[in-house]
Design a protein around this motif. Sequence first.
Motif, PDB file in Angstrom:
ATOM      1  N   GLU A 107      -5.742  12.618  -3.580  1.00 55.19           N
ATOM      2  CA  GLU A 107      -6.096  13.516  -2.720  1.00 55.19           C
ATOM      3  C   GLU A 107      -7.246  12.736  -1.995  1.00 55.19           C
ATOM      4  O   GLU A 107      -7.214  13.126  -0.685  1.00 55.19           O
ATOM      5  CB  GLU A 107      -6.839  14.720  -3.579  1.00 55.19           C
ATOM      6  CG  GLU A 107      -7.442  15.888  -2.554  1.00 55.19           C
ATOM      7  CD  GLU A 107      -7.645  17.069  -3.360  1.00 55.19           C
ATOM      8  OE1 GLU A 107      -7.751  17.113  -4.448  1.00 55.19           O
ATOM      9  OE2 GLU A 107      -8.109  18.048  -2.545  1.00 55.19           O
ATOM     10  N   GLN A 164      -5.808  10.526   0.649  1.00 55.80           N
ATOM     11  CA  GLN A 164      -5.098  11.196   1.584  1.00 55.80           C
ATOM     12  C   GLN A 164      -6.362  11.689   2.507  1.00 55.80           C
ATOM     13  O   GLN A 164      -6.176  11.650   4.000  1.00 55.80           O
ATOM     14  CB  GLN A 164      -4.394  12.331   1.064  1.00 55.80           C
ATOM     15  CG  GLN A 164      -3.629  13.127   2.265  1.00 55.80           C
ATOM     16  CD  GLN A 164      -2.596  12.048   3.043  1.00 55.80           C
ATOM     17  OE1 GLN A 164      -1.965  11.199   2.352  1.00 55.80           O
ATOM     18  NE2 GLN A 164      -2.660  12.055   4.100  1.00 55.80           N
ATOM     19  N   HIS A 165      -7.229  12.175   2.076  1.00 52.66           N
ATOM     20  CA  HIS A 165      -8.373  12.826   2.713  1.00 52.66           C
ATOM     21  C   HIS A 165      -9.091  11.566   3.766  1.00 52.66           C
ATOM     22  O   HIS A 165      -9.331  11.991   4.739  1.00 52.66           O
ATOM     23  CB  HIS A 165      -9.519  13.229   1.777  1.00 52.66           C
ATOM     24  CG  HIS A 165     -10.889  13.970   2.590  1.00 52.66           C
ATOM     25  ND1 HIS A 165     -10.767  15.020   3.486  1.00 52.66           N
ATOM     26  CD2 HIS A 165     -12.002  13.427   2.879  1.00 52.66           C
ATOM     27  CE1 HIS A 165     -11.861  15.278   3.760  1.00 52.66           C
ATOM     28  NE2 HIS A 165     -12.806  14.515   3.712  1.00 52.66           N
TER      29      HIS A 165
END
Length: 205
Positions: free
Chosen positions: A155, A158-159
């Motif tokens: 996550e 991806q951020h």
Amino acid sequence: MDNQQNKYISVSYQLYSISTEGTKNLEEETQQDRPFQFISGFGFSLDAFEKHIVTLEAGEKFDFTLTPAEAFGNYEQEGVHKLSRDVFSINGHFDHENIFPGAVITLMNEDEKRFMARIVSVEEDGVTVDTNHPLAGKTLQFIGTVLEKRDATNEEIQHMLNHLSGEGCGCGCDDCEGGCGHHHEDGCGHHHHHEDGCGCGHCHH
């Protein structure tokens, strides 16, 4: 360095510029509740900065110096430009609230690449901006501590990719309040972009 890719690293530091006479000036200091956070291998921080930090573990202290070539390069007079006031107008009205001498803004070129610029002067026939980094031509010293170092989650990666691709606020914060404000352009493709609520301007982004 391969085994140091995709590491989530959080650091606190003081950043000093060092003059040719050896005088030190504090340029930036992270706040205790807002450390600088990045993921290694994405080019989000200066390459030389990351090279020094990525080999350290949580709790280790650092104190290193970067030359102008390793940091933000030499100051270039070609980086100073005079733009039309229209670039900085919203609905036909000049953006006096955000455009004034000394203000730092985000501009966007024809390729929609963002870069920072400092307002040098505001005149009747245009606005002079300096696109050199504020620390261009300066030797920099970073003194600080690694607060956290671990494998980044999918996550978090991806951020970071979203930030680098221009999605979302682009300032590197996790808590951009108020979105990214507005941007507008003139016929030459110059954009003026005002980011509302993005308070983190770490010098090595």
